[in-house]
Design a protein around this motif. Structure first.
Motif, PDB file in Angstrom:
ATOM      1  N   GLN A 298       0.833  -1.200   0.000  1.00 21.99           N
ATOM      2  CA  GLN A 298       0.000   0.000   0.000  1.00 21.99           C
ATOM      3  C   GLN A 298       0.868   1.250   0.000  1.00 21.99           C
ATOM      4  OE1 GLN A 298      -3.571   0.057   2.418  1.00 21.99           O
ATOM      5  NE2 GLN A 298      -2.897   1.989   3.321  1.00 21.99           N
ATOM      6  N   PRO A 299       0.680   2.149  -0.941  1.00 23.62           N
ATOM      7  CA  PRO A 299       1.490   3.380  -0.987  1.00 23.62           C
ATOM      8  C   PRO A 299       1.380   4.170   0.320  1.00 23.62           C
ATOM      9  CG  PRO A 299       0.224   3.113  -3.009  1.00 23.62           C
ATOM     10  CD  PRO A 299      -0.280   2.071  -2.052  1.00 23.62           C
ATOM     11  N   GLY A 300       2.527   4.643   0.799  1.00 18.02           N
ATOM     12  CA  GLY A 300       2.552   5.470   1.996  1.00 18.02           C
ATOM     13  C   GLY A 300       2.583   4.707   3.302  1.00 18.02           C
ATOM     14  N   LEU A 301       2.402   3.379   3.238  1.00 20.65           N
ATOM     15  CA  LEU A 301       2.392   2.574   4.467  1.00 20.65           C
ATOM     16  C   LEU A 301       3.814   2.278   4.901  1.00 20.65           C
ATOM     17  CD1 LEU A 301       0.646   0.853   6.487  1.00 20.65           C
ATOM     18  CD2 LEU A 301       1.063  -1.082   4.951  1.00 20.65           C
ATOM     19  N   LEU A 302       4.132   2.593   6.149  1.00 18.49           N
ATOM     20  CA  LEU A 302       5.440   2.248   6.710  1.00 18.49           C
ATOM     21  C   LEU A 302       5.401   0.785   7.129  1.00 18.49           C
ATOM     22  CD1 LEU A 302       8.082   3.901   7.464  1.00 18.49           C
ATOM     23  CD2 LEU A 302       7.264   3.782   9.815  1.00 18.49           C
ATOM     24  N   LYS A 303       6.256  -0.039   6.515  1.00 11.85           N
ATOM     25  CA  LYS A 303       6.238  -1.483   6.768  1.00 11.85           C
ATOM     26  C   LYS A 303       7.463  -1.899   7.577  1.00 11.85           C
ATOM     27  CE  LYS A 303       5.908  -3.462   2.738  1.00 11.85           C
ATOM     28  NZ  LYS A 303       5.690  -4.587   1.797  1.00 11.85           N
ATOM     29  N   ILE A 304       7.199  -2.507   8.727  1.00  9.70           N
ATOM     30  CA  ILE A 304       8.248  -2.994   9.617  1.00  9.70           C
ATOM     31  C   ILE A 304       8.111  -4.512   9.725  1.00  9.70           C
ATOM     32  CG2 ILE A 304       9.363  -2.750  11.863  1.00  9.70           C
ATOM     33  CD1 ILE A 304       9.055  -0.092  10.305  1.00  9.70           C
ATOM     34  N   GLY A 305       9.179  -5.233   9.444  1.00  9.09           N
ATOM     35  CA  GLY A 305       9.152  -6.687   9.535  1.00  9.09           C
ATOM     36  C   GLY A 305      10.094  -7.204  10.603  1.00  9.09           C
TER      37      GLY A 305
END
Length: 405
Positions: free
Chosen positions: A315-322
């Motif tokens: 999703q554009p703009g979503l900060l993704k932390i794994g």
């Protein structure tokens, strides 16, 4: 020690209910977390517990009368209320709620509340029919209209012997609401954060499944740390033995596919996704409709890959932390995942040290490389440190967007 409570000035109003004994544990937890707690008691509350008991727990004077001496620095209850970061009244009787609703200031608790500009939390405690009396409901509506935060009451056994509404909310819930209120202007205020936690289960037959050793503690701690930092939090959790965190939204799932569906829906309105769940990588290709009996000839269990949730969420703009829980080549494997799944940051840890434990050490990695190494400590402290980095990344993103023409 929970950071949002550390060195905070908390005023606890205690009124005359049998539930006052619960307030003792509340005070103990607040003081152990590093808060400065000033207890104010009505005369009726002292019939249940003495002021000395609270004084022993807080190591501070307990206020029991509206008439206190003023000096050059302290103007009695006016100063006590004015200097508070938050005030909580627990238990709050029908009488005390009526006083608050109509602005009376004729006892120590109501006087202090009237002089307190900080957020006010009220935890009602009374009999079922008292709680549902139209006058009480009207008083509660008045308090809500003024921004007072109401917690509970719960349904359960009451002092009268009946079972109904009016039981004071649990200390865990009051504590969580207190933490949320104190963090309302934190670095994630106005942000929507989705956190996943725990393992998933991939069924072989109706009662057997493949899973892993994840306890869910890291994800739960992250959800609470994000809440304490001001975020609106949704926790999506696989099966764990942990109680649901309070003062945030929780969705329960079982399989990897269910978690994917919940995450895909939730991130549509989110700013951040923190994928701390230990999602099963494989599932049985075929699930037996009935329990596989001992007498059944041994068969080869065919597996297939489950959905890669982080890879699929773009999703554009979503900060993704794994998260990367590894048993070897920790940094290189984590960096591979970071790039393959287009993550903003990955949290790398040793799976053997972290899974099922209350403690862990982690390495935080972004596309620029290692940004932090956090030595072994409680997952609560780790979660707060990770959320600090998440907040900093959001600030940087906002600043960059503002500079972009």
């Amino acid at each position: 020690m929970v950071r949002v409570l550390r060195d905070r000035r908390i005023v606890l109003g205690v009124t005359g209910s049998i539930a006052v004994y619960k307030a003792l544990d509340f005070v103990r937890q607040l003081t152990q977390a590093g808060a400065q707690v000033d207890v104010v008691m009505t005369e009726e509350a002292q019939a249940f517990v003495t002021a000395l008991t609270f004084q022993t727990l807080t190591r501070r004077p307990v206020h029991t009368t509206a008439f206190e001496a003023w000096d050059a620095e302290q103007a009695g209850h006016v100063t006590l209320g004015a200097n508070a970061d938050i005030m909580i009244i627990a238990p709050a009787t029908a009488q005390s709620i009526a006083r608050l609703a109509h602005g009376f200031a004729d006892d120590a608790v109501s006087l202090t509340a009237l002089a307190c500009p900080a957020p006010l939390i009220v935890a009602p405690a009374m009999d079922h029919y008292m709680y549902w009396h139209p006058a009480m409901q009207a008083n509660l509506e008045i308090l809500k209209s003024r921004g007072v935060i109401l917690v509970g009451p719960d349904h359960g056994p009451l002092a009268s012997g009946m079972v109904g509404d009016g039981r004071m909310a649990s200390i865990d819930e009051i504590l969580a609401v207190t933490r949320k209120a104190l963090g309302r202007t934190g670095p994630l205020a106005g942000r929507r954060v989705v956190v996943t936690a725990g393992p998933t289960r991939e069924f072989i037959d109706p009662i057997r499944f493949l899973t892993n050793a994840s306890s869910g503690r890291m994800g739960y701690a992250l959800a609470e740390a994000a809440r304490d930092a001001g975020a609106d939090v949704l926790l999506i959790t696989g099966p764990t033995a942990l109680p649901d965190p309070k003062a945030l939204d929780v969705v329960h799932v079982t399989t990897a596919q269910e978690m994917y569906g919940a995450v895909k829906h939730a991130v549509q309105a989110a700013d951040v996704l923190i994928m701390a769940a230990a999602v099963s990588d494989y599932r049985p290709r075929h699930v037996a409709r009935e329990k596989i009996k001992k007498e059944t000839p041994i068969q080869v269990l065919e597996l297939e890959r489950t959905v890669d949730i982080l890879r699929e969420i773009n999703q554009p703009g979503l900060l993704k932390i794994g998260f990367a829980a590894e048993t070897e080549q920790l940094i290189s494997y984590a960096q591979e995942k970071l790039h393959a799944k287009n993550l903003d940051m990955i949290v790398a840890n040793d799976a053997r040290e972290a899974m099922g434990s209350e403690f862990s050490s982690v390495v935080l990695i972004t596309a620029e490389g290692i940004i932090d190494r956090i030595e072994r400590q409680s997952k609560v402290a780790l979660a707060e440190a990770i959320i600090d980095h998440v907040a900093a990344m959001l600030r940087t993103r906002v600043a960059t967007d503002e500079r972009t023409p």
